[in-house]
Design a protein around this motif. Structure first.
Motif, PDB file in Angstrom:
ATOM      1  N   TYR A  36       0.799  -1.219   0.000  1.00  0.00           N
ATOM      2  CA  TYR A  36       0.000   0.000   0.000  1.00  0.00           C
ATOM      3  C   TYR A  36       0.836   1.277   0.000  1.00  0.00           C
ATOM      4  N   ASP A  37       1.964   1.280   0.690  1.00  0.00           N
ATOM      5  CA  ASP A  37       2.818   2.468   0.677  1.00  0.00           C
ATOM      6  C   ASP A  37       3.330   2.748  -0.728  1.00  0.00           C
ATOM      7  N   GLU A  38       3.702   1.690  -1.450  1.00  0.00           N
ATOM      8  CA  GLU A  38       4.171   1.844  -2.820  1.00  0.00           C
ATOM      9  C   GLU A  38       3.046   2.316  -3.731  1.00  0.00           C
ATOM     10  N   ALA A  39       1.842   1.778  -3.503  1.00  0.00           N
ATOM     11  CA  ALA A  39       0.687   2.196  -4.307  1.00  0.00           C
ATOM     12  C   ALA A  39       0.381   3.669  -4.081  1.00  0.00           C
ATOM     13  N   ILE A  40       0.472   4.108  -2.844  1.00  0.00           N
ATOM     14  CA  ILE A  40       0.223   5.517  -2.523  1.00  0.00           C
ATOM     15  C   ILE A  40       1.247   6.408  -3.215  1.00  0.00           C
ATOM     16  N   ALA A  41       2.513   6.006  -3.149  1.00  0.00           N
ATOM     17  CA  ALA A  41       3.579   6.819  -3.750  1.00  0.00           C
ATOM     18  C   ALA A  41       3.422   6.933  -5.257  1.00  0.00           C
ATOM     19  N   THR A  42       3.167   5.808  -5.933  1.00  0.00           N
ATOM     20  CA  THR A  42       3.048   5.858  -7.397  1.00  0.00           C
ATOM     21  C   THR A  42       1.753   6.546  -7.826  1.00  0.00           C
ATOM     22  N   GLY A  43       0.693   6.347  -7.051  1.00  0.00           N
ATOM     23  CA  GLY A  43      -0.564   7.007  -7.369  1.00  0.00           C
ATOM     24  C   GLY A  43      -0.455   8.510  -7.248  1.00  0.00           C
ATOM     25  N   LYS A  44       0.195   8.981  -6.200  1.00  0.00           N
ATOM     26  CA  LYS A  44       0.385  10.422  -6.023  1.00  0.00           C
ATOM     27  C   LYS A  44       1.271  10.988  -7.143  1.00  0.00           C
ATOM     28  N   ARG A  45       2.230  10.210  -7.576  1.00  0.00           N
ATOM     29  CA  ARG A  45       3.098  10.666  -8.665  1.00  0.00           C
ATOM     30  C   ARG A  45       2.289  10.810  -9.953  1.00  0.00           C
ATOM     31  N   TYR A  46       1.403   9.843 -10.193  1.00  0.00           N
ATOM     32  CA  TYR A  46       0.556   9.926 -11.388  1.00  0.00           C
ATOM     33  C   TYR A  46      -0.303  11.197 -11.344  1.00  0.00           C
ATOM     34  N   ILE A  47      -0.910  11.458 -10.195  1.00  0.00           N
ATOM     35  CA  ILE A  47      -1.781  12.627 -10.048  1.00  0.00           C
ATOM     36  C   ILE A  47      -0.992  13.924 -10.256  1.00  0.00           C
ATOM     37  N   ALA A  48       0.231  13.952  -9.743  1.00  0.00           N
ATOM     38  CA  ALA A  48       1.066  15.147  -9.887  1.00  0.00           C
ATOM     39  C   ALA A  48       1.472  15.378 -11.338  1.00  0.00           C
ATOM     40  N   LEU A  49       1.762  14.300 -12.057  1.00  0.00           N
ATOM     41  CA  LEU A  49       2.227  14.415 -13.438  1.00  0.00           C
ATOM     42  C   LEU A  49       1.088  14.606 -14.430  1.00  0.00           C
ATOM     43  N   TYR A  50      -0.062  13.972 -14.147  1.00  0.00           N
ATOM     44  CA  TYR A  50      -1.162  13.979 -15.113  1.00  0.00           C
ATOM     45  C   TYR A  50      -2.486  14.369 -14.435  1.00  0.00           C
ATOM     46  N   PRO A  51      -2.572  15.535 -13.834  1.00  0.00           N
ATOM     47  CA  PRO A  51      -3.783  15.920 -13.098  1.00  0.00           C
ATOM     48  C   PRO A  51      -5.018  16.044 -13.982  1.00  0.00           C
ATOM     49  N   GLY A  52      -4.813  16.331 -15.274  1.00  0.00           N
ATOM     50  CA  GLY A  52      -5.950  16.489 -16.177  1.00  0.00           C
ATOM     51  C   GLY A  52      -6.321  15.238 -16.929  1.00  0.00           C
ATOM     52  N   SER A  53      -5.646  14.136 -16.638  1.00  0.00           N
ATOM     53  CA  SER A  53      -5.933  12.883 -17.332  1.00  0.00           C
ATOM     54  C   SER A  53      -7.331  12.376 -17.001  1.00  0.00           C
ATOM     55  N   GLN A  54      -7.964  11.697 -17.962  1.00  0.00           N
ATOM     56  CA  GLN A  54      -9.281  11.133 -17.705  1.00  0.00           C
ATOM     57  C   GLN A  54      -9.203   9.967 -16.728  1.00  0.00           C
ATOM     58  N   ASP A  55      -8.003   9.487 -16.440  1.00  0.00           N
ATOM     59  CA  ASP A  55      -7.819   8.418 -15.462  1.00  0.00           C
ATOM     60  C   ASP A  55      -7.367   8.939 -14.099  1.00  0.00           C
ATOM     61  N   ALA A  56      -7.309  10.263 -13.946  1.00  0.00           N
ATOM     62  CA  ALA A  56      -6.900  10.837 -12.663  1.00  0.00           C
ATOM     63  C   ALA A  56      -7.863  10.446 -11.550  1.00  0.00           C
ATOM     64  N   ALA A  57      -9.138  10.328 -11.876  1.00  0.00           N
ATOM     65  CA  ALA A  57     -10.128   9.922 -10.871  1.00  0.00           C
ATOM     66  C   ALA A  57      -9.810   8.541 -10.320  1.00  0.00           C
ATOM     67  N   TYR A  58      -9.416   7.643 -11.198  1.00  0.00           N
ATOM     68  CA  TYR A  58      -9.076   6.292 -10.767  1.00  0.00           C
ATOM     69  C   TYR A  58      -7.821   6.301  -9.913  1.00  0.00           C
ATOM     70  N   ALA A  59      -6.849   7.141 -10.290  1.00  0.00           N
ATOM     71  CA  ALA A  59      -5.621   7.253  -9.502  1.00  0.00           C
ATOM     72  C   ALA A  59      -5.933   7.776  -8.105  1.00  0.00           C
ATOM     73  N   HIS A  60      -6.795   8.799  -8.020  1.00  0.00           N
ATOM     74  CA  HIS A  60      -7.208   9.315  -6.716  1.00  0.00           C
ATOM     75  C   HIS A  60      -7.885   8.222  -5.888  1.00  0.00           C
ATOM     76  N   TYR A  61      -8.732   7.445  -6.534  1.00  0.00           N
ATOM     77  CA  TYR A  61      -9.452   6.382  -5.838  1.00  0.00           C
ATOM     78  C   TYR A  61      -8.487   5.314  -5.313  1.00  0.00           C
ATOM     79  N   LEU A  62      -7.500   4.952  -6.128  1.00  0.00           N
ATOM     80  CA  LEU A  62      -6.527   3.944  -5.702  1.00  0.00           C
ATOM     81  C   LEU A  62      -5.709   4.437  -4.512  1.00  0.00           C
TER      82      LEU A  62
END
Length: 284
Positions: free
Chosen positions: A99-125
């Motif tokens: 879970y710590d790794e999932a949190i780190a990579t998910g936050k990185r995705y959100i930071a890099l691609y905040p406007g992506s249509q998959d950002a909602a899924y990243a936030h949820y994960l």
């Protein structure tokens, strides 16, 4: 085609939906996944590495899959495949219980691609991974508060999605956990006859966590603490509010007996903070 993509995204909310999401993000290329995660051919195509990660997910080897998705970012940074792989890395780590790794990579995705249509899924994960990290009720609850904040963020930002619906269910569990922690400390104070300290803890439950299952006992404990202090009016109010909102509760029966033993009946004082707290919630 857009509708098909959205359907696959919704399926990805539940466990096992990652492959559906992956298929929505790019075509699956057949091929065997390599277990030699440390050796990366210099010109290995990003699509090939990505789909080897999918194959590992299908084989229920999520941690190995995460490593393979990470290889895409290492060998093809800033590419579209790297973006897709970063989200799949988050999912794979979540499935692996990392879970710590999932949190780190998910936050990185959100930071890099905040406007992506998959950002909602990243936030949820990320929120779900924080939720899975909630500690035992006897321990410090900072992680529970972090999970609650993240889940509420999902529900607020994406209100009409399956992510929000699932997040709301988890929010109730997290809130009940925080209320339970307050009850645990409050009961300890009661045992120590620190009635003021106990009241302060039960007050948090009554004012902040009224929709949790802990509130009935909190009102009874307030009755108990106020009776012990001789503040009979507040004890009567706590018992009366408990009876009005939860008439069939066993806690109300006990509260009624307690005030009756003191020679009074449950009676609400409209000016009491207890009464006012419930009026604000529309429960009194």
């Amino acid at each position: 085609m857009r509708f098909f993509y959205e359907v696959l995204k919704v399926r990805a909310v539940v466990r096992g939906g990652a492959l559906a999401l992956a298929l929505a993000m790019g075509l699956l290329v057949t091929g065997c996944a390599s277990d030699k995660d440390d050796v990366l051919p210099p010109d290995e195509p990003a699509e090939k590495i990505y789909n080897e990660g999918l194959t590992l997910l299908r084989r229920q080897e999520p941690e190995k899959a995460a490593k393979r998705f990470e290889d895409v970012d290492k060998t093809h940074p800033y590419s579209e495949w790297a973006r897709k792989s970063l989200l799949m890395t988050t999912y794979a780590y979540f499935e692996a219980g990392k879970y710590d790794e999932a949190i780190a990579t998910g936050k990185r995705y959100i930071a890099l691609y905040p406007g992506s249509q998959d950002a909602a899924y990243a936030h949820y994960l990320v929120a779900s991974a924080l939720y899975e990290n909630i500690p035992d009720i006897t321990r410090d609850q900072r992680k529970t508060r972090q999970a609650l904040d993240a889940l509420e963020d999902v529900a607020r930002k994406y209100p009409n999605t399956e992510y929000a619906a699932t997040a709301k269910k988890k929010i109730e569990v997290a809130r009940d956990q925080l209320a339970g922690k307050e009850m645990l400390i409050g009961r300890y104070y009661l045992e120590q006859r620190n009635y003021t300290g106990a009241i302060n803890r039960f007050k948090v439950v009554v004012t902040q966590y009224q929709t949790t299952r802990q509130v009935e006992e909190a009102l009874y404990r307030l009755t108990e603490a106020y009776m012990a202090l001789g503040v009979v009016s507040e004890a009567q109010t706590a018992a009366a509010v408990l009876g009005y909102n939860f008439p069939d509760s066993s806690w109300y029966k006990d509260a009624y007996k307690l005030v009756q033993a003191g020679g009074v009946e449950p009676q609400e004082n409209k000016a009491s903070w207890i009464s006012q707290a419930f009026k604000k919630m529309g429960l009194g």
